[in-house]
Design a protein around this motif. Structure first.
Motif, PDB file in Angstrom:
ATOM      1  N   GLU A   1     -10.027   6.277  -2.705  1.00  0.00           N
ATOM      2  CA  GLU A   1      -9.831   7.228  -1.608  1.00  0.00           C
ATOM      3  C   GLU A   1      -8.506   7.971  -1.761  1.00  0.00           C
ATOM      4  O   GLU A   1      -8.421   9.163  -1.492  1.00  0.00           O
ATOM      5  CB  GLU A   1      -9.838   6.519  -0.234  1.00  0.00           C
ATOM      6  N   ASP A   2      -7.455   7.246  -2.193  1.00  0.00           N
ATOM      7  CA  ASP A   2      -6.143   7.870  -2.378  1.00  0.00           C
ATOM      8  C   ASP A   2      -6.202   8.907  -3.497  1.00  0.00           C
ATOM      9  O   ASP A   2      -5.644   9.987  -3.380  1.00  0.00           O
ATOM     10  CB  ASP A   2      -5.084   6.819  -2.714  1.00  0.00           C
ATOM     11  N   THR A   3      -6.884   8.557  -4.575  1.00  0.00           N
ATOM     12  CA  THR A   3      -7.023   9.469  -5.712  1.00  0.00           C
ATOM     13  C   THR A   3      -7.807  10.709  -5.297  1.00  0.00           C
ATOM     14  O   THR A   3      -7.418  11.832  -5.616  1.00  0.00           O
ATOM     15  CB  THR A   3      -7.722   8.757  -6.888  1.00  0.00           C
ATOM     16  N   ASN A   4      -8.891  10.504  -4.573  1.00  0.00           N
ATOM     17  CA  ASN A   4      -9.692  11.642  -4.115  1.00  0.00           C
ATOM     18  C   ASN A   4      -8.897  12.520  -3.157  1.00  0.00           C
ATOM     19  O   ASN A   4      -8.986  13.742  -3.209  1.00  0.00           O
ATOM     20  CB  ASN A   4     -10.986  11.172  -3.454  1.00  0.00           C
ATOM     21  N   ALA A   5      -8.128  11.900  -2.275  1.00  0.00           N
ATOM     22  CA  ALA A   5      -7.308  12.667  -1.334  1.00  0.00           C
ATOM     23  C   ALA A   5      -6.258  13.484  -2.079  1.00  0.00           C
ATOM     24  O   ALA A   5      -6.025  14.651  -1.755  1.00  0.00           O
ATOM     25  CB  ALA A   5      -6.652  11.735  -0.318  1.00  0.00           C
ATOM     26  N   LEU A   6      -5.641  12.879  -3.089  1.00  0.00           N
ATOM     27  CA  LEU A   6      -4.634  13.605  -3.879  1.00  0.00           C
ATOM     28  C   LEU A   6      -5.287  14.771  -4.613  1.00  0.00           C
ATOM     29  O   LEU A   6      -4.761  15.887  -4.623  1.00  0.00           O
ATOM     30  CB  LEU A   6      -3.950  12.667  -4.874  1.00  0.00           C
ATOM     31  N   PHE A   7      -6.449  14.511  -5.208  1.00  0.00           N
ATOM     32  CA  PHE A   7      -7.155  15.594  -5.893  1.00  0.00           C
ATOM     33  C   PHE A   7      -7.449  16.733  -4.931  1.00  0.00           C
ATOM     34  O   PHE A   7      -7.193  17.896  -5.231  1.00  0.00           O
ATOM     35  CB  PHE A   7      -8.458  15.104  -6.533  1.00  0.00           C
ATOM     36  N   MET A   8      -8.027  16.405  -3.781  1.00  0.00           N
ATOM     37  CA  MET A   8      -8.392  17.443  -2.808  1.00  0.00           C
ATOM     38  C   MET A   8      -7.166  18.238  -2.374  1.00  0.00           C
ATOM     39  O   MET A   8      -7.224  19.464  -2.246  1.00  0.00           O
ATOM     40  CB  MET A   8      -9.084  16.827  -1.586  1.00  0.00           C
ATOM     41  N   GLN A   9      -6.061  17.550  -2.140  1.00  0.00           N
ATOM     42  CA  GLN A   9      -4.844  18.242  -1.730  1.00  0.00           C
ATOM     43  C   GLN A   9      -4.397  19.226  -2.817  1.00  0.00           C
ATOM     44  O   GLN A   9      -4.127  20.391  -2.537  1.00  0.00           O
ATOM     45  CB  GLN A   9      -3.732  17.241  -1.447  1.00  0.00           C
ATOM     46  N   LEU A  10      -4.340  18.770  -4.054  1.00  0.00           N
ATOM     47  CA  LEU A  10      -3.916  19.639  -5.154  1.00  0.00           C
ATOM     48  C   LEU A  10      -4.894  20.787  -5.369  1.00  0.00           C
ATOM     49  O   LEU A  10      -4.493  21.929  -5.595  1.00  0.00           O
ATOM     50  CB  LEU A  10      -3.765  18.819  -6.441  1.00  0.00           C
ATOM     51  N   PHE A  11      -6.186  20.494  -5.290  1.00  0.00           N
ATOM     52  CA  PHE A  11      -7.175  21.530  -5.529  1.00  0.00           C
ATOM     53  C   PHE A  11      -7.148  22.593  -4.442  1.00  0.00           C
ATOM     54  O   PHE A  11      -7.146  23.794  -4.730  1.00  0.00           O
ATOM     55  CB  PHE A  11      -8.583  20.937  -5.671  1.00  0.00           C
ATOM     56  N   VAL A  12      -7.113  22.169  -3.186  1.00  0.00           N
ATOM     57  CA  VAL A  12      -7.137  23.131  -2.079  1.00  0.00           C
ATOM     58  C   VAL A  12      -5.915  24.040  -2.127  1.00  0.00           C
ATOM     59  O   VAL A  12      -6.022  25.252  -1.936  1.00  0.00           O
ATOM     60  CB  VAL A  12      -7.255  22.406  -0.716  1.00  0.00           C
ATOM     61  N   VAL A  13      -4.759  23.482  -2.421  1.00  0.00           N
ATOM     62  CA  VAL A  13      -3.531  24.278  -2.482  1.00  0.00           C
ATOM     63  C   VAL A  13      -3.589  25.296  -3.621  1.00  0.00           C
ATOM     64  O   VAL A  13      -3.050  26.396  -3.507  1.00  0.00           O
ATOM     65  CB  VAL A  13      -2.290  23.357  -2.642  1.00  0.00           C
ATOM     66  N   ASN A  14      -4.271  24.949  -4.707  1.00  0.00           N
ATOM     67  CA  ASN A  14      -4.253  25.789  -5.908  1.00  0.00           C
ATOM     68  C   ASN A  14      -5.537  26.556  -6.180  1.00  0.00           C
ATOM     69  O   ASN A  14      -5.595  27.325  -7.137  1.00  0.00           O
ATOM     70  CB  ASN A  14      -3.918  24.921  -7.130  1.00  0.00           C
TER      71      ASN A  14
END
Length: 178
Positions: free
Chosen positions: A9-22
């Motif tokens: 869940e932490d990895t997915n959350a980090l991915f989503m955060q990075l992807f949405v910002v970029n």
């Protein structure tokens, strides 16, 4: 690389955060390579799926956008290969150069986009609505003019004036920031 002890869940959350910002930069990058918004959006989705499946190989602290654009680049190459029978307008060498230049210009383009957003906010509501009608998918000057109650000729003149206003505003904001 992501930490072995990270929860999925932490990895997915980090991915989503990075992807949405970029994602706007990645989409902008794709648009420079394919020029068709629908195709670029499809490639963005394919890129997102690949990025998520390969996220464990991403090294935290490095440039996510550069990594994502590299994946997007290969998606474009595969897309172009699949379209090999149709007429291709640009050579592979040109696409490679364009890709390099777009990645280099990423931060500058972000600054310009932020300045443009700020300048758009300063326009009155009628002008902003007119511009949005013109630049929405399948928008046209004639359709935007109709929506705004202007003739096509008046719409072209208003669009020219608004573009000049926005260009000057963006230039001023960028020069004040540097």
């Amino acid at each position: 690389m992501t930490n072995q002890n990270d929860k999925p869940e932490d990895t997915n959350a980090l991915f989503m955060q990075l992807f949405v910002v970029n994602q706007h930069r990645i989409l902008g990058y794709l648009l420079t390579l394919v020029a068709d918004r629908n195709i670029a959006e499809d490639l963005l989705q394919e890129t997102a799926v690949t990025l998520l499946t390969k996220f464990d190989s991403f090294e935290q602290g490095t440039d996510f956008t550069a990594w994502a654009c590299q994946v997007a680049y290969w998606k474009v190459k595969n897309y172009r290969r699949s379209c090999a029978r149709s007429k291709i307008l640009f050579s592979e060498k040109f696409i490679d150069k364009l890709s390099e230049r777009t990645v280099e210009m990423g931060p500058t383009l972000d600054d310009r986009r932020k300045a443009l957003d700020s300048c758009l906010e300063r326009l009155d509501e009628r002008d902003r609505a007119f511009l949005m009608a013109r630049y929405e998918p399948d928008g046209s000057v004639a359709r935007a003019g109709q929506t705004a109650g202007r003739t096509t000729q008046a719409a072209y003149k208003a669009l020219q004036r608004l573009r000049r206003t926005l260009r000057d505003c963006v230039s001023l904001r960028l020069s004040n920031e540097s």
